[in-house]
Write a protein that holds these residues in place. Structure first.
Motif, PDB file in Angstrom:
ATOM      1  N   ASP A 129       0.841  -1.207   0.000  1.00  0.00           N
ATOM      2  CA  ASP A 129       0.000   0.000   0.000  1.00  0.00           C
ATOM      3  C   ASP A 129       0.870   1.249   0.000  1.00  0.00           C
ATOM      4  O   ASP A 129       0.649   2.185  -0.769  1.00  0.00           O
ATOM      5  N   PHE A 130       1.839   1.265   0.903  1.00  0.00           N
ATOM      6  CA  PHE A 130       2.713   2.427   1.016  1.00  0.00           C
ATOM      7  C   PHE A 130       3.527   2.630  -0.254  1.00  0.00           C
ATOM      8  O   PHE A 130       3.654   3.757  -0.741  1.00  0.00           O
ATOM      9  N   ALA A 131       4.072   1.560  -0.794  1.00  0.00           N
ATOM     10  CA  ALA A 131       4.881   1.655  -2.006  1.00  0.00           C
ATOM     11  C   ALA A 131       4.075   2.256  -3.155  1.00  0.00           C
ATOM     12  O   ALA A 131       4.572   3.106  -3.896  1.00  0.00           O
ATOM     13  N   ASP A 132       2.820   1.843  -3.290  1.00  0.00           N
ATOM     14  CA  ASP A 132       1.953   2.403  -4.331  1.00  0.00           C
ATOM     15  C   ASP A 132       1.754   3.908  -4.125  1.00  0.00           C
ATOM     16  O   ASP A 132       1.809   4.682  -5.073  1.00  0.00           O
ATOM     17  N   ARG A 133       1.544   4.308  -2.898  1.00  0.00           N
ATOM     18  CA  ARG A 133       1.330   5.729  -2.595  1.00  0.00           C
ATOM     19  C   ARG A 133       2.593   6.556  -2.849  1.00  0.00           C
ATOM     20  O   ARG A 133       2.509   7.713  -3.243  1.00  0.00           O
ATOM     21  N   ALA A 134       3.756   5.954  -2.594  1.00  0.00           N
ATOM     22  CA  ALA A 134       5.025   6.666  -2.754  1.00  0.00           C
ATOM     23  C   ALA A 134       5.582   6.565  -4.174  1.00  0.00           C
ATOM     24  O   ALA A 134       6.514   7.291  -4.516  1.00  0.00           O
ATOM     25  N   GLY A 135       5.021   5.663  -4.986  1.00  0.00           N
ATOM     26  CA  GLY A 135       5.520   5.489  -6.346  1.00  0.00           C
ATOM     27  C   GLY A 135       6.855   4.754  -6.398  1.00  0.00           C
ATOM     28  O   GLY A 135       7.697   5.018  -7.254  1.00  0.00           O
ATOM     29  N   ILE A 136       7.024   3.835  -5.458  1.00  0.00           N
ATOM     30  CA  ILE A 136       8.262   3.068  -5.338  1.00  0.00           C
ATOM     31  C   ILE A 136       7.888   1.590  -5.287  1.00  0.00           C
ATOM     32  O   ILE A 136       6.831   1.223  -4.778  1.00  0.00           O
ATOM     33  N   HIS A 137       8.768   0.722  -5.774  1.00  0.00           N
ATOM     34  CA  HIS A 137       8.492  -0.714  -5.760  1.00  0.00           C
ATOM     35  C   HIS A 137       8.477  -1.243  -4.325  1.00  0.00           C
ATOM     36  O   HIS A 137       9.263  -0.818  -3.488  1.00  0.00           O
ATOM     37  N   ARG A 138       7.603  -2.194  -4.056  1.00  0.00           N
ATOM     38  CA  ARG A 138       7.449  -2.753  -2.709  1.00  0.00           C
ATOM     39  C   ARG A 138       8.745  -3.343  -2.172  1.00  0.00           C
ATOM     40  O   ARG A 138       9.070  -3.191  -0.990  1.00  0.00           O
ATOM     41  N   THR A 139       9.491  -4.033  -3.001  1.00  0.00           N
ATOM     42  CA  THR A 139      10.728  -4.644  -2.512  1.00  0.00           C
ATOM     43  C   THR A 139      11.759  -3.584  -2.128  1.00  0.00           C
ATOM     44  O   THR A 139      12.565  -3.804  -1.230  1.00  0.00           O
ATOM     45  N   TYR A 140      11.698  -2.431  -2.777  1.00  0.00           N
ATOM     46  CA  TYR A 140      12.598  -1.336  -2.427  1.00  0.00           C
ATOM     47  C   TYR A 140      12.241  -0.790  -1.043  1.00  0.00           C
ATOM     48  O   TYR A 140      13.123  -0.510  -0.231  1.00  0.00           O
ATOM     49  N   VAL A 141      10.947  -0.673  -0.765  1.00  0.00           N
ATOM     50  CA  VAL A 141      10.496  -0.236   0.561  1.00  0.00           C
ATOM     51  C   VAL A 141      10.971  -1.245   1.609  1.00  0.00           C
ATOM     52  O   VAL A 141      11.502  -0.867   2.660  1.00  0.00           O
ATOM     53  N   SER A 142      10.820  -2.518   1.333  1.00  0.00           N
ATOM     54  CA  SER A 142      11.275  -3.559   2.251  1.00  0.00           C
ATOM     55  C   SER A 142      12.773  -3.436   2.509  1.00  0.00           C
ATOM     56  O   SER A 142      13.225  -3.517   3.656  1.00  0.00           O
ATOM     57  N   ASP A 143      13.537  -3.240   1.452  1.00  0.00           N
ATOM     58  CA  ASP A 143      14.995  -3.086   1.596  1.00  0.00           C
ATOM     59  C   ASP A 143      15.350  -1.869   2.443  1.00  0.00           C
ATOM     60  O   ASP A 143      16.272  -1.927   3.262  1.00  0.00           O
ATOM     61  N   ILE A 144      14.631  -0.776   2.270  1.00  0.00           N
ATOM     62  CA  ILE A 144      14.896   0.430   3.058  1.00  0.00           C
ATOM     63  C   ILE A 144      14.570   0.168   4.530  1.00  0.00           C
ATOM     64  O   ILE A 144      15.343   0.531   5.413  1.00  0.00           O
ATOM     65  N   ARG A 163      14.717  -2.538   6.108  1.00  0.00           N
ATOM     66  CA  ARG A 163      15.715  -3.458   6.664  1.00  0.00           C
ATOM     67  C   ARG A 163      17.130  -2.876   6.625  1.00  0.00           C
ATOM     68  O   ARG A 163      18.098  -3.548   6.967  1.00  0.00           O
ATOM     69  N   ALA A 164      17.239  -1.614   6.184  1.00  0.00           N
ATOM     70  CA  ALA A 164      18.533  -0.921   6.075  1.00  0.00           C
ATOM     71  C   ALA A 164      19.471  -1.617   5.093  1.00  0.00           C
ATOM     72  O   ALA A 164      20.685  -1.562   5.232  1.00  0.00           O
ATOM     73  N   ALA A 165      18.885  -2.261   4.084  1.00  0.00           N
ATOM     74  CA  ALA A 165      19.682  -2.949   3.067  1.00  0.00           C
ATOM     75  C   ALA A 165      19.948  -2.059   1.852  1.00  0.00           C
ATOM     76  O   ALA A 165      20.667  -2.468   0.947  1.00  0.00           O
ATOM     77  N   ARG A 166      19.370  -0.890   1.829  1.00  0.00           N
ATOM     78  CA  ARG A 166      19.560   0.069   0.729  1.00  0.00           C
ATOM     79  C   ARG A 166      20.037   1.391   1.279  1.00  0.00           C
ATOM     80  O   ARG A 166      19.793   1.723   2.437  1.00  0.00           O
ATOM     81  N   ASN A 167      20.666   2.159   0.417  1.00  0.00           N
ATOM     82  CA  ASN A 167      21.123   3.497   0.756  1.00  0.00           C
ATOM     83  C   ASN A 167      20.406   4.454  -0.195  1.00  0.00           C
ATOM     84  O   ASN A 167      20.951   4.839  -1.227  1.00  0.00           O
ATOM     85  N   PRO A 168      19.155   4.835   0.141  1.00  0.00           N
ATOM     86  CA  PRO A 168      18.354   5.632  -0.795  1.00  0.00           C
ATOM     87  C   PRO A 168      18.890   7.056  -0.959  1.00  0.00           C
ATOM     88  O   PRO A 168      19.500   7.611  -0.048  1.00  0.00           O
ATOM     89  N   THR A 169      18.628   7.616  -2.115  1.00  0.00           N
ATOM     90  CA  THR A 169      19.000   9.004  -2.379  1.00  0.00           C
ATOM     91  C   THR A 169      18.047   9.931  -1.636  1.00  0.00           C
ATOM     92  O   THR A 169      16.966   9.517  -1.190  1.00  0.00           O
ATOM     93  N   ILE A 170      18.419  11.174  -1.552  1.00  0.00           N
ATOM     94  CA  ILE A 170      17.560  12.159  -0.892  1.00  0.00           C
ATOM     95  C   ILE A 170      16.242  12.330  -1.659  1.00  0.00           C
ATOM     96  O   ILE A 170      15.195  12.586  -1.064  1.00  0.00           O
ATOM     97  N   THR A 171      16.279  12.123  -2.949  1.00  0.00           N
ATOM     98  CA  THR A 171      15.054  12.188  -3.763  1.00  0.00           C
ATOM     99  C   THR A 171      14.086  11.093  -3.343  1.00  0.00           C
ATOM    100  O   THR A 171      12.874  11.329  -3.230  1.00  0.00           O
ATOM    101  N   ILE A 172      14.596   9.904  -3.088  1.00  0.00           N
ATOM    102  CA  ILE A 172      13.751   8.795  -2.643  1.00  0.00           C
ATOM    103  C   ILE A 172      13.220   9.079  -1.241  1.00  0.00           C
ATOM    104  O   ILE A 172      12.047   8.827  -0.949  1.00  0.00           O
TER     105      ILE A 172
END
Length: 67
Positions: free
Chosen positions: A24-39, A41-50
């Motif tokens: 639900d959140f990923a759809d609202r943010a326009g980001i893939h669900r697995t990317y949200v999961s990775d964030i 879990r601190a497995a990603r280093n998102p940009t300030i834009t993200i």
């Protein structure tokens, strides 16, 4: 605490307060669900834009996600 862990923890807490699943959140943010999961879990280093895209549907500032 590592800033990625802080971001993930804040993101998950705020998302759950809204009662949203990761999908639900990923759809609202326009980001893939697995990317949200990775964030969360601190497995990603998102940009300030993200970070900004994550903050908008939660109605918080990008800086609030990093505090």
């Amino acid at each position: 605490m590592d800033i990625r862990k802080r971001l993930g923890s804040n993101l998950k807490r705020l998302r759950l307060e809204k009662g949203w699943s990761q999908e639900d959140f990923a759809d609202r943010a326009g980001i893939h669900r697995t990317y949200v999961s990775d964030i969360e879990r601190a497995a990603r280093n998102p940009t300030i834009t993200i970070v900004e895209k994550l903050a908008k549907p939660l109605q918080v500032s990008a800086s609030a996600l990093l505090e």
